[in-house]
Design an enzyme around this catalytic site. Sequence first.
Site, mmCIF file in Angstrom:
data_model
loop_
_atom_site.group_PDB
_atom_site.id
_atom_site.type_symbol
_atom_site.label_atom_id
_atom_site.label_comp_id
_atom_site.label_asym_id
_atom_site.label_seq_id
_atom_site.Cartn_x
_atom_site.Cartn_y
_atom_site.Cartn_z
ATOM 1 C CD GLU A 1 48.991 -37.407 66.229
ATOM 2 O OE1 GLU A 1 48.279 -36.587 66.816
ATOM 3 O OE2 GLU A 1 48.658 -38.589 66.057
ATOM 4 C CE LYS B 1 38.270 -33.717 86.249
ATOM 5 N NZ LYS B 1 38.788 -34.299 87.476
ATOM 6 N N GLY C 1 0.355 -39.050 49.215
ATOM 7 C CA GLY C 1 -0.675 -38.656 48.250
ATOM 8 C C GLY C 1 -1.888 -37.988 48.847
ATOM 9 C CD GLU D 1 8.555 -36.795 50.995
ATOM 10 O OE1 GLU D 1 7.559 -36.235 50.526
ATOM 11 O OE2 GLU D 1 8.515 -37.691 51.846
ATOM 12 N NE ARG E 1 -5.926 -36.668 48.183
ATOM 13 C CZ ARG E 1 -6.026 -36.811 46.877
ATOM 14 N NH1 ARG E 1 -7.109 -36.403 46.241
ATOM 15 N NH2 ARG E 1 -5.048 -37.370 46.195
ATOM 16 C CG MET F 1 -4.510 -23.595 66.138
ATOM 17 S SD MET F 1 -5.416 -22.885 64.796
ATOM 18 C CE MET F 1 -4.489 -21.363 64.587
ATOM 19 N NE ARG F 2 1.062 -26.324 72.660
ATOM 20 C CZ ARG F 2 2.246 -26.843 72.457
ATOM 21 N NH1 ARG F 2 3.185 -26.145 71.866
ATOM 22 N NH2 ARG F 2 2.522 -28.056 72.852
ATOM 23 C CB SER G 1 -6.503 -20.443 68.063
ATOM 24 O OG SER G 1 -7.528 -20.249 67.110
#
Lengths: 95, 506
Positions: free
Chosen positions: B68, B216, B283, B310, B443, B450-451, B453
């Site tokens: 080509e 394949k 926030g 961000e 807040r 928490m795996r 723990s």
Amino acid sequence: MKKYLLKLFITGKTSRSEAAISNLKQICSENLNEEYDLLVIDVLDNPQLADDEKVLATPTLIKELPPPLRRIIGDLSEKEKVIKGLELKKINEQE
Amino acid sequence: MNILLQDHISKLKTGIEGFDHIGKGGLPEGRTTLVAGSAGSAKTVFAAQFIVMGISQYNQNGVFVTFEESPSDIKRNMLGFGWDIATMEAENKLAFVDASPQPGEQPLISGDYDLGGLLARIENAISKTGAKRVSLDSIGAIFSQFSDAILIRRELYRIATALKNLNVTAVITAERISEYGPIAKFGVEEFVADNVIILRNVLEEEKRRRTIEILKFRGTNHQKGECPFTITSEGIVIIPLSAIELKQKSSNIRITSGSKELDDMCSGGFFRDSIILASGATGTGKTLMATEFMAGGAANNEKSLLFAFEESREQLFRNATGWGIDFEKMEQEQILKVICEYPEVTSLEDHLIQIKSTINKFKPVRVAIDSLSALERVSTLKSFREFIIDLTSFIKQREIAGLFTSTSPALMGGTSITEGHISTITDSIILLRYVETFGEMRRGITVLKMRGSKHDKEIREFIIDETGMHIGKPFRDVTGIISGNPQHGIKTDLDRFDNLFNPNNP
């Protein structure tokens, strides 16, 4: 130096190769008298030459001289096409 | 007696990143593989990379047959990937066979012919260079040079057979018309039917997604299904998702979150090789958590790496200063690296490659990404999920702690789609929430999971001041914080409950 320089690329001594050679020789003797040089190149022996001319198909006939360069592919069995393609008639008529 | 099923076909490592993984060792050696793809699917790059990698990595010479583009075009185009094909050619490591259409008049056809010239040239190039690899790109073009398609197909079959006898591993590329349709134009798959690879470049939700699929490999094993790939400055890079193995080591070593109180909530900090997801509305303090996580690492002389998608660099550094953290100084000491980028600058796959290569170069102990939700903007759901899976396994294999933040769409409560996909992959989830109490926005923070723990189950209030985040007492008098429907009034019930056992009460 002769007026015509023709190169014919073939692959091996096959019947197709033989047909191309004899078809070309006939066309030349009928149309070009002795005014030509013919090189028959077997790509199996000379792959580099085929590479230089970027030949894909065999048989391939290349009319190197006089310009313009022309390529004809096949065993040259359709003679009218070859004569037309090589612009032999036109040139002969001019003479 | 046991009959073991063995792979009789050996594989040739291609050197194309990720391919040898999905091909379980590479391409079938000594065979021809058809690589089919639509226009712009990177067929030529694949074909060229196969040859170039053979020379540069495995000392295997190659032949490139081009139908080509002209060899000079290919040389120029591939220079962009840093592949110096002209030098390889000069050193007789690579040879071109130029079968591209020549300018000028179409050749006349008179009688029978075959492609003996082409075959002789290919064989010559192979013996001249001692090539082990051959690429033919792309054979559709030869059908437009010669009108007799049946003859060309037969001749290509002859070439494919000849390549097999020459013991070279070959790649033949071919065009496809649609992404999910017939394998290739002109029925070329019929003569190289042993091995088929499909490259796709699909438009999905207005985003381009490149994938590679091994359709394949006759008589030998490979990964199934589509795998995403991307084209970087170094060529094709495949992201072998299915090849990811779940065999990361687990460590019991804890690292600080950067906040003493949060460490306490997590029974002494995060695990060193865990993935933590911090989720909350805009926030709520996610960037602060990421910032403190970085600062905590830097304070312990651990290399920390922050990817911010961000905020701008200036913004991020100013924020950190506002919380009493000097990012500038940490970067000068080369203990911290901050990379700020707009998610939109490139595709998710390219972000992934960039993140991985930065991690490999910087070798951090901890990585934070703020935020995943921003990255989600530039991808489809499918590629986002693949991104998360690949990134988390990459991070874990290197025993790096990763903190990802995720923005939930609703101000109060709620989860994002992001979390739905990654919550099972992450080891810990921390929720940050707004709590509306008597005309005041407060807040709340809680460790949801928490795996491996113990952790604090309470929803605690926290405040943000000029020294960062301060976690205080649990919200005792509010229910429904996580679901976003805080309810008050329980206080009186609690008081009554407490008073029941108060000996001072009458």
